[in-house]
Design a protein around this motif. Structure first.
Motif, mmCIF file in Angstrom:
data_model
loop_
_atom_site.group_PDB
_atom_site.id
_atom_site.type_symbol
_atom_site.label_atom_id
_atom_site.label_comp_id
_atom_site.label_asym_id
_atom_site.label_seq_id
_atom_site.Cartn_x
_atom_site.Cartn_y
_atom_site.Cartn_z
ATOM 1 N N ALA A 23 0.831 -1.200 0.000
ATOM 2 C CA ALA A 23 0.000 0.000 0.000
ATOM 3 C C ALA A 23 0.868 1.254 0.000
ATOM 4 O O ALA A 23 0.562 2.239 -0.681
ATOM 5 C CB ALA A 23 -0.933 -0.012 1.210
ATOM 6 N N THR A 24 1.962 1.229 0.754
ATOM 7 C CA THR A 24 2.852 2.387 0.813
ATOM 8 C C THR A 24 3.490 2.678 -0.536
ATOM 9 O O THR A 24 3.512 3.823 -1.001
ATOM 10 C CB THR A 24 3.950 2.151 1.867
ATOM 11 O OG1 THR A 24 3.338 2.072 3.163
ATOM 12 C CG2 THR A 24 4.968 3.272 1.862
ATOM 13 N N ASP A 25 4.008 1.652 -1.200
ATOM 14 C CA ASP A 25 4.640 1.848 -2.513
ATOM 15 C C ASP A 25 3.615 2.300 -3.557
ATOM 16 O O ASP A 25 3.919 3.136 -4.418
ATOM 17 C CB ASP A 25 5.323 0.564 -2.966
ATOM 18 C CG ASP A 25 6.577 0.259 -2.172
ATOM 19 O OD1 ASP A 25 7.088 1.178 -1.504
ATOM 20 O OD2 ASP A 25 7.038 -0.901 -2.187
ATOM 21 N N SER A 158 1.969 15.691 1.052
ATOM 22 C CA SER A 158 1.423 15.036 2.235
ATOM 23 C C SER A 158 1.974 13.622 2.386
ATOM 24 O O SER A 158 2.309 13.177 3.485
ATOM 25 C CB SER A 158 -0.109 14.993 2.161
ATOM 26 O OG SER A 158 -0.654 16.296 2.204
ATOM 27 N N VAL A 159 2.061 12.894 1.273
ATOM 28 C CA VAL A 159 2.605 11.530 1.317
ATOM 29 C C VAL A 159 4.067 11.561 1.747
ATOM 30 O O VAL A 159 4.509 10.723 2.548
ATOM 31 C CB VAL A 159 2.440 10.846 -0.052
ATOM 32 C CG1 VAL A 159 3.218 9.532 -0.101
ATOM 33 C CG2 VAL A 159 0.963 10.594 -0.335
ATOM 34 N N GLN A 160 4.820 12.524 1.250
ATOM 35 C CA GLN A 160 6.222 12.627 1.650
ATOM 36 C C GLN A 160 6.335 12.913 3.145
ATOM 37 O O GLN A 160 7.152 12.298 3.849
ATOM 38 C CB GLN A 160 6.918 13.723 0.846
ATOM 39 C CG GLN A 160 8.413 13.842 1.152
ATOM 40 C CD GLN A 160 9.109 14.868 0.279
ATOM 41 O OE1 GLN A 160 8.474 15.566 -0.506
ATOM 42 N NE2 GLN A 160 10.415 14.965 0.400
ATOM 43 N N TRP A 165 5.376 7.960 9.610
ATOM 44 C CA TRP A 165 4.236 7.154 10.047
ATOM 45 C C TRP A 165 4.133 5.882 9.218
ATOM 46 O O TRP A 165 3.850 4.803 9.755
ATOM 47 C CB TRP A 165 2.944 7.949 9.931
ATOM 48 C CG TRP A 165 2.797 9.066 10.902
ATOM 49 C CD1 TRP A 165 2.866 10.400 10.623
ATOM 50 C CD2 TRP A 165 2.558 8.971 12.312
ATOM 51 N NE1 TRP A 165 2.675 11.139 11.771
ATOM 52 C CE2 TRP A 165 2.491 10.285 12.818
ATOM 53 C CE3 TRP A 165 2.408 7.902 13.188
ATOM 54 C CZ2 TRP A 165 2.275 10.557 14.164
ATOM 55 C CZ3 TRP A 165 2.188 8.165 14.532
ATOM 56 C CH2 TRP A 165 2.124 9.484 15.008
ATOM 57 N N LEU A 166 4.345 5.989 7.922
ATOM 58 C CA LEU A 166 4.279 4.812 7.056
ATOM 59 C C LEU A 166 5.311 3.773 7.469
ATOM 60 O O LEU A 166 5.041 2.562 7.455
ATOM 61 C CB LEU A 166 4.505 5.217 5.599
ATOM 62 C CG LEU A 166 3.433 6.116 4.968
ATOM 63 C CD1 LEU A 166 3.894 6.630 3.612
ATOM 64 C CD2 LEU A 166 2.110 5.375 4.826
ATOM 65 N N ALA A 167 6.505 4.232 7.861
ATOM 66 C CA ALA A 167 7.552 3.307 8.290
ATOM 67 C C ALA A 167 7.195 2.638 9.614
ATOM 68 O O ALA A 167 7.514 1.466 9.825
ATOM 69 C CB ALA A 167 8.882 4.054 8.410
ATOM 70 N N ARG A 168 6.522 3.362 10.508
ATOM 71 C CA ARG A 168 6.201 2.796 11.831
ATOM 72 C C ARG A 168 5.115 1.745 11.760
ATOM 73 O O ARG A 168 5.163 0.753 12.483
ATOM 74 C CB ARG A 168 5.742 3.921 12.767
ATOM 75 C CG ARG A 168 6.857 4.766 13.341
ATOM 76 C CD ARG A 168 6.301 5.927 14.151
ATOM 77 N NE ARG A 168 7.090 7.134 13.931
ATOM 78 C CZ ARG A 168 6.704 8.343 14.269
ATOM 79 N NH1 ARG A 168 5.524 8.534 14.821
ATOM 80 N NH2 ARG A 168 7.490 9.373 14.052
ATOM 81 N N VAL A 169 4.104 1.951 10.928
ATOM 82 C CA VAL A 169 2.947 1.061 10.984
ATOM 83 C C VAL A 169 2.832 0.109 9.796
ATOM 84 O O VAL A 169 2.075 -0.855 9.857
ATOM 85 C CB VAL A 169 1.626 1.859 11.110
ATOM 86 C CG1 VAL A 169 1.681 2.771 12.310
ATOM 87 C CG2 VAL A 169 1.327 2.657 9.848
#
Length: 257
Positions: A23-25, A158-160, A165-169
């Motif tokens: 989802a992140t990529d 915003s994504v940047q 947060w993306l790395a933590r969860v």
């Protein structure tokens, strides 16, 4: 003299190729496209990636207004004008064939006061935490939904800013609008431990209850960051976080403006 007709308010869902990336990529892949098209938001879950757009058009009738809003998107992705069809009985319009150019796969335009997607893949009409994203939790899972404010003048910025947060969860699903986001993932611990792991600092805890089997635990930090935890099984809604009966109760006050 006839009065000027008010413009038609509409919203659009542009579905994109999902692929097998995380989802992140996928979010990072499509964020620049979201800004190029002036999207209001982007939703990514295990099955889909959607850009959400809205607009006003002055036209003689609703059908022409929807076609006018759709035309730039049709041409951008290789649809022909005749590939976009208005359904008079349900008053929305959609593409009826795939486009000639990736990554788009489908376009739907609807009235602004109606949920998008006749088949039930609905989105919230605004940027509040009410979009339906399915991550298929198992019975023993505890699903976390994290609402955060992120600086940025557009989706890509915003994504940047959302990177830490993306790395933590490592979310299974993400919903992003300019300056704000909701991340869905499987929780690793109880509410307070999870809040501490995320670095939320001091939190105010609470609960949203429908019945004994339908409880959401909430933690809200002083900066407005909000965490929800909820059991994967749910007799009311199989999709997380499509919590219809609590939407009017939740976090309009605590969600960052």
């Amino acid at each position: 003299m006839a009065k000027n007709k008010p413009p038609f308010r509409m919203k659009a869902m542009l579905r994109l190729e999902r692929g097998t990336a995380t989802a992140t990529d996928t979010l990072r892949r499509y964020a620049p496209l979201a800004d190029e098209l002036g999207a209001d938001g982007i939703d990514v879950d295990v099955d889909r990636a959607d850009l959400l757009l809205s607009g006003y058009r002055v036209a003689g009738n609703e059908e022409r207004a929807m076609h006018a809003l759709a035309q730039p998107l049709l041409h951008r992705f290789g649809w022909r004008d005749q590939d976009f069809s208005y359904s008079r009985n349900v008053r929305y319009a959609e593409t009826v064939v795939p486009p000639s150019g990736p990554p788009a796969t489908r376009l739907v335009i609807d009235r602004a006061d109606q949920d998008l997607g006749w088949e039930g893949a609905t989105h919230g009409s605004g940027l509040t935490p009410d979009r339906t994203l399915d991550i298929g939790p198992a019975e023993a899972d505890v699903v976390a939904r994290l609402f955060v404010a992120v600086p940025g003048a557009g989706i890509a910025a915003s994504v940047q800013a959302l990177g830490p947060w993306l790395a933590r969860v490592e979310p299974a699903a993400v919903s992003v609008g300019p300056g704000r986001a909701a991340l869905l993932y499987l929780a690793r611990a109880d509410l307070r431990t999870e809040a501490e792991r995320l670095g939320m600092g001091l939190v105010e805890t609470g609960r949203i209850e429908a019945d004994a089997e339908h409880v959401i635990e909430t933690a809200t930090a002083t900066d407005g960051t909000t965490l929800w935890l909820r059991r994967g099984t749910d007799p009311v809604s199989p999709h997380w976080p499509g919590i219809i009966e609590t939407r009017e109760l939740v976090i309009n006050d605590s969600y960052p403006d």
